[in-house]
Design a protein around this motif. Sequence first.
Motif, PDB file in Angstrom:
ATOM      1  N   MET A 127     -15.727   5.457   2.886  1.00  0.00           N
ATOM      2  CA  MET A 127     -14.736   6.769   2.178  1.00  0.00           C
ATOM      3  C   MET A 127     -15.791   7.358   1.397  1.00  0.00           C
ATOM      4  O   MET A 127     -16.026   8.915   1.469  1.00  0.00           O
ATOM      5  N   ALA A 130     -18.296   9.471   3.493  1.00  0.00           N
ATOM      6  CA  ALA A 130     -17.854  10.426   4.245  1.00  0.00           C
ATOM      7  C   ALA A 130     -17.639  11.895   2.877  1.00  0.00           C
ATOM      8  O   ALA A 130     -17.881  12.826   3.669  1.00  0.00           O
ATOM      9  N   ARG A 131     -17.303  11.633   1.976  1.00  0.00           N
ATOM     10  CA  ARG A 131     -17.432  12.519   0.925  1.00  0.00           C
ATOM     11  C   ARG A 131     -18.499  13.217   0.777  1.00  0.00           C
ATOM     12  O   ARG A 131     -18.705  14.363   0.750  1.00  0.00           O
ATOM     13  N   GLN A 134     -19.301  15.281   3.966  1.00  0.00           N
ATOM     14  CA  GLN A 134     -18.657  16.455   3.719  1.00  0.00           C
ATOM     15  C   GLN A 134     -19.060  17.475   2.889  1.00  0.00           C
ATOM     16  O   GLN A 134     -19.180  18.623   3.011  1.00  0.00           O
TER      17      GLN A 134
ATOM     18  N   THR B  37      -4.649   5.905   3.577  1.00  0.00           N
ATOM     19  CA  THR B  37      -5.872   6.696   3.480  1.00  0.00           C
ATOM     20  C   THR B  37      -5.914   7.515   2.177  1.00  0.00           C
ATOM     21  O   THR B  37      -6.468   7.617   1.303  1.00  0.00           O
ATOM     22  N   GLY B  38      -4.769   8.420   2.034  1.00  0.00           N
ATOM     23  CA  GLY B  38      -4.596   9.456   1.034  1.00  0.00           C
ATOM     24  C   GLY B  38      -4.459   8.983  -0.330  1.00  0.00           C
ATOM     25  O   GLY B  38      -5.214   9.456  -1.214  1.00  0.00           O
ATOM     26  N   ALA B  41      -7.662   7.259  -1.452  1.00  0.00           N
ATOM     27  CA  ALA B  41      -8.871   8.246  -1.625  1.00  0.00           C
ATOM     28  C   ALA B  41      -8.655   8.690  -3.040  1.00  0.00           C
ATOM     29  O   ALA B  41      -9.665   8.930  -3.940  1.00  0.00           O
ATOM     30  N   GLY B  96     -13.449   3.670   6.927  1.00  0.00           N
ATOM     31  CA  GLY B  96     -13.742   4.618   5.984  1.00  0.00           C
ATOM     32  C   GLY B  96     -14.134   6.065   6.188  1.00  0.00           C
ATOM     33  O   GLY B  96     -13.451   7.132   5.710  1.00  0.00           O
ATOM     34  N   THR B 100     -11.403   9.430   6.596  1.00  0.00           N
ATOM     35  CA  THR B 100     -11.795  10.344   5.553  1.00  0.00           C
ATOM     36  C   THR B 100     -11.863  11.746   6.484  1.00  0.00           C
ATOM     37  O   THR B 100     -11.166  12.924   6.024  1.00  0.00           O
ATOM     38  N   SER B 103      -8.528  12.365   8.087  1.00  0.00           N
ATOM     39  CA  SER B 103      -7.476  12.857   7.209  1.00  0.00           C
ATOM     40  C   SER B 103      -6.448  11.965   7.177  1.00  0.00           C
ATOM     41  O   SER B 103      -5.161  12.396   7.155  1.00  0.00           O
ATOM     42  N   CYS B 105      -4.609   7.735   8.804  1.00  0.00           N
ATOM     43  CA  CYS B 105      -4.728   6.514   9.485  1.00  0.00           C
ATOM     44  C   CYS B 105      -3.584   6.238   9.927  1.00  0.00           C
ATOM     45  O   CYS B 105      -2.669   6.981  10.209  1.00  0.00           O
TER      46      CYS B 105
END
Lengths: 150, 145
Positions: A127, A130-131, A134, B37-38, B41, B96, B100, B103, B105
Amino acid sequence: MRLLATYLIGLVFGIGIAISGMMNPAKVLNFFDVAGMWDPSLAFVMGGALIVTFIGYRIALSRPRPVFEPAFSLPTSRTIDARLVGGSAVFGIGWGIAGFCPGGALPAIGTGRGEVLVFVAAMIGGMFAARGLQGWLARRARQSAGAETA
Amino acid sequence: MTPVTEFTPLASFVGGLLIGLAAVALMALRGRVLGATGILAGLIAPASSSDWAWRAAIVAGMISGPIAVMIVTGAMPEIIVPVGLPALVAGGLLVGLGVTFGSGCTSGHGVCGLARLSPRSIVATLTFMASTGLTVYVIRHVLGG
């Protein structure tokens, strides 16, 4: 009070994930192994979850606002692009390799199993990666837009 | 080797009902989609401290789920990991990255998004279900793992 209610929502979700089989990679992978050890159980998870959510969302969203917040925070993007499709495809490859998805892995932490912790650590690493990616893509897009206007 | 797993339609259906109940409760109380996921994150990279607390609370609840099941039934829910360490690491990284960029899962797109009939979520869910199935097929029947 609000945090306790939110904790209990997580608890109900975690119990649901635990008894449904969604946090058991052997079961998840067998669900997808239609050509081999097929275990169709997870279709029942999806079915049960969707029946309740489909009906419950219509009731919840018919109210003017949520109980604890001034307004609903719903996803607003409508764009179907390469990012959505590519990201989802890559997610599926990872899910097929390891057998854990995020919603299965987070409750599974409670079992204290080392394999879960390894997966979750790698997922968080992914994650963050990915950030970073991005951010780099956004900077590059701005630079090329700047170069065109210059 | 690939273990055979028992077909559990009732437990899986009841588990699904609870997952749905949690999703509806989060929408009714906090007006939010229950996407793992959100939520995660925003927990690992919080926008503000007020936004962080509810995420920590819900994840703490999730982690308590299997412990609650163990207290009631006397046994920890079964987890059989039929893959090795490299697969867990590679799979985790790809999950992961993918969720992301995508946006969401299985919970966010597959349950909440489908229930809202979101076109994005329908496309995302069809895509990851297909790519997961294809990946399992290739690993088990082409590569013979």
